[in-house]
Design an enzyme around this catalytic site. Sequence first.
Site, mmCIF file in Angstrom:
data_model
loop_
_atom_site.group_PDB
_atom_site.id
_atom_site.type_symbol
_atom_site.label_atom_id
_atom_site.label_comp_id
_atom_site.label_asym_id
_atom_site.label_seq_id
_atom_site.Cartn_x
_atom_site.Cartn_y
_atom_site.Cartn_z
ATOM 1 N N GLU A 1 0.834 -1.219 0.000
ATOM 2 C CA GLU A 1 0.000 0.000 0.000
ATOM 3 C C GLU A 1 0.860 1.258 0.000
ATOM 4 O OE1 GLU A 1 -2.519 -1.319 -1.017
ATOM 5 O OE2 GLU A 1 -4.119 -0.820 0.396
ATOM 6 N N THR B 1 -4.956 6.474 -5.830
ATOM 7 C CA THR B 1 -4.957 6.670 -4.378
ATOM 8 C C THR B 1 -4.043 7.842 -4.015
ATOM 9 O OG1 THR B 1 -5.375 4.333 -4.038
ATOM 10 C CG2 THR B 1 -4.509 5.520 -2.153
HETATM 11 N N1 HSE Z 1 -8.070 4.818 3.488
HETATM 12 C C1 HSE Z 1 -7.486 4.917 2.180
HETATM 13 C C2 HSE Z 1 -7.844 6.259 1.581
HETATM 14 C C3 HSE Z 1 -7.985 3.800 1.325
HETATM 15 O O1 HSE Z 1 -9.007 6.650 1.685
HETATM 16 O O2 HSE Z 1 -6.973 6.901 0.998
HETATM 17 C C4 HSE Z 1 -7.401 3.781 -0.051
HETATM 18 O O3 HSE Z 1 -7.985 2.723 -0.776
#
Ligand code: HSE
Length: 307
Positions: free
Chosen positions: A128, A182
């Site tokens: 991530e 993201t």
């Molecule tokens: N919590 C993260 C965001 C999840 O909202 O950026 C990304 O998939």
Amino acid sequence: MKTIRVFAPASIANMGCGFDVMGMAMDATGDVISMSVEDGLGLSIENRSGIDLPVNVEQNVMTPAIMAFLAEYGKPQKVSVVIESKINPGSGIGSSAASSVAAVFALNELLDRPFSKEKLVEFAMEGEKLISGGVAHADNVAPSLLGGVVLIRGYRPLDIVKLPVPEGFHCSVVHPDIMVSTKMAREVMPKEIPVRDAVRQWGNVGGLVAGLTLGDVDLVGRSMVDVVAEPCRRGFIPGFEILREKVLKAGALAMNISGSGPSVFAVSKDERTAADVCEIMKEHFAFLDIDSKVYAASVSNNGARVL
Ligand code: HSE
């Protein structure tokens, strides 16, 4: 040489108000990989999914996750991965998380489970980091690995709480064919938030956890209000407010962005409403000339598993 085939489900991060701390597994789609290990050194990743993915190993999210695992495992291994099917990257339903989770879960099974599931979450978070601009969040990887609804109460140290899923809790998810990375969606986040917004947000996170624990789906629905991330992100999703009005009118309890988007999810009390909401979502994007995929799903308590 040992080989295994595993599935890691999609996931809906944030669940509205729980930015980076809440997530749920969605079994309707996910990643399938096969992996083999033998003594030696090296990592190869072959993509047979038919979906465009970074071609070199360095850019694949599985690589940092596998490397973190092997660094702690301590004995060199030669790992070969074949990606058989894949959630579209940038979808907002935990595509990168499903890849990293599938990789560390498969490796753990092949090496006779040297690590706990919590430890696997930590390794998967390294994937991530690669796609979110250096910040590792666990709200997709934890539900994808463990299944169900998960609260990440704390990151240092990692403190993961699995919450019960109320009966009759149904989700509708739409993935419009637009790209929101993201990294981009995190860059628009505010650096500071006013106390009045923080008060609303933590009230809602408390309400969400209480609603799940008490099996009160109405409380879950009215707690899924995000005054922190959504105001900065909804502009990425064409007609977001209009769509929300339509799905709430059709009986959904709440609608929010799934993770960092562009997918959007709604929760409903029954399957019929969830299916109707999917139709509305599909029509909404079709009207805007945007292709989309919809999924009506109950929340699965199953996480990553061997096929
Ligand atoms: N919590 C993260 C965001 C999840 O909202 O950026 C990304 O998939």
